[in-house]
Design an enzyme around this catalytic site. Sequence first.
Site, PDB file in Angstrom:
ATOM      1  N   GLU A   1      12.333   5.362  -4.518  1.00  0.00           N
ATOM      2  CA  GLU A   1      13.226   4.264  -4.900  1.00  0.00           C
ATOM      3  C   GLU A   1      13.761   3.538  -3.679  1.00  0.00           C
ATOM      4  O   GLU A   1      13.871   2.298  -3.677  1.00  0.00           O
ATOM      5  CB  GLU A   1      14.362   4.818  -5.761  1.00  0.00           C
ATOM      6  CG  GLU A   1      13.891   5.249  -7.138  1.00  0.00           C
ATOM      7  CD  GLU A   1      14.911   6.032  -7.933  1.00  0.00           C
ATOM      8  OE1 GLU A   1      14.647   6.328  -9.116  1.00  0.00           O
ATOM      9  OE2 GLU A   1      15.973   6.366  -7.381  1.00  0.00           O
TER      10      GLU A   1
ATOM     11  N   ALA B   1      20.824  15.460 -12.094  1.00  0.00           N
ATOM     12  CA  ALA B   1      22.053  15.335 -12.878  1.00  0.00           C
ATOM     13  C   ALA B   1      21.984  16.013 -14.247  1.00  0.00           C
ATOM     14  O   ALA B   1      22.947  16.642 -14.678  1.00  0.00           O
ATOM     15  CB  ALA B   1      22.397  13.850 -13.055  1.00  0.00           C
TER      16      ALA B   1
END
Length: 421
Positions: free
Chosen positions: A168, A314
């Site tokens: 990313e 997460a």
Amino acid sequence: MNIPHTNLTRVVIIGSGFGGLQVAIKLNKKLFQIVLIDKNNYHTFQPLLYQVATFGLEPDAIAKSIRTIINKSDNFFFRLAKVYFINKINQILYSNIGELYYDYLIIATGSKTNFFGKKKIEKYSFPMKNIGEALNLRNCILHNFEYALSIKKKINFVIVGGGPTGVELAGSLAELKHYILPRDYPELDFSKIKIHLIQATEKLLDGMSKYSSNIALKYIKKMGVNVWLNNPVIDFDGKKILTKNGKFKSYNVIWAAGVKGAIIKGLGENFLVNNRIIVDVYNKVQGFYNLFAIGDVAIIKGDEEYPNGHPMVALPAIQQGIHLALNFNRFLVKKKIKPFKFKNKGSMAIICRNKAVCDFYNFPLSGFNAWIIWMFIHLIKIVGFRNKLLTLINWITQYTNYNKSISILIRPYVKYNEFIN
């Protein structure tokens, strides 16, 4: 720490990341006295740190005050502190603002950058694990371009690590190079700016399907990023990075090659494996009825599907935090507690505008549809309506104008001469 005494059972949570925050929110505040401790007074949405580093978002779009997230309660207390030692026998933790007794302790300290013992790499490279590091990287990138106007030399950005963060970040830097910064720096020859992505293994996005890995590689190469697979980094002296297959000259090395559990002293090596705390399927540390660990810092033994622990991302932390809080609530009212079972809802990575990859169970998806899904899921996961709105406005503005307007230097970067090749 000035926490009042009470007849309620005191539950202390160290860490306000994805897991710790969920525990603090879901615990019954009528049944427990809850003390949340963190070295920051805000929760950070870490998956979007790379957008802070590449001028896409301001820090306040991905950070939210703990006191704002959790509404005022007579039995909830937050303390800004750094815990440096845990006395398991006497049930006391020690911090820079004092000590505190606990009835139950939940360790949710998350992870930190793993430099694999390479001290020079730790000294000279740029990690990106928190807001401060993201801003430091942002200032370094901007200073490179500002001073490249007067010092006509090549600029090389080297990203180490081909996981979601590295991919990313590489894609975002490539977008800056091709579409954004040429408007601000028309005098620069952007053909002399090179972006390298180095991966130790034979494919990008190791945790995703082969299909997604190949598509990500295709996308990232099309953006002009030089990808070096099966090329582990050996060392970096601040000027040259040494890899298995050769050397790269660069002062701008961004380290995204892995993380490890953020361990607090006092636990003992017997309770650790691969720098993570060993817990059972109830997130309890073996041998202690009142000591728990969740998220990146914990490794659950007993889950056959994940013998090496759940992914350090997460989703497992959120699920473990919610599950542990509900177990606490059940236990205090004498209901049967339940073992934790991770529900893997898939993984994803964005590469650039209109291009992303997603793995949902055995169904991979790529391109524009995957990009829309990535944007939607990340938007709804951001904590707080204001933060969601700020992020959405920034994304819409950047998409319609193809521009990032947050390319301002927050603070001087003193060592800029060292970062111009």
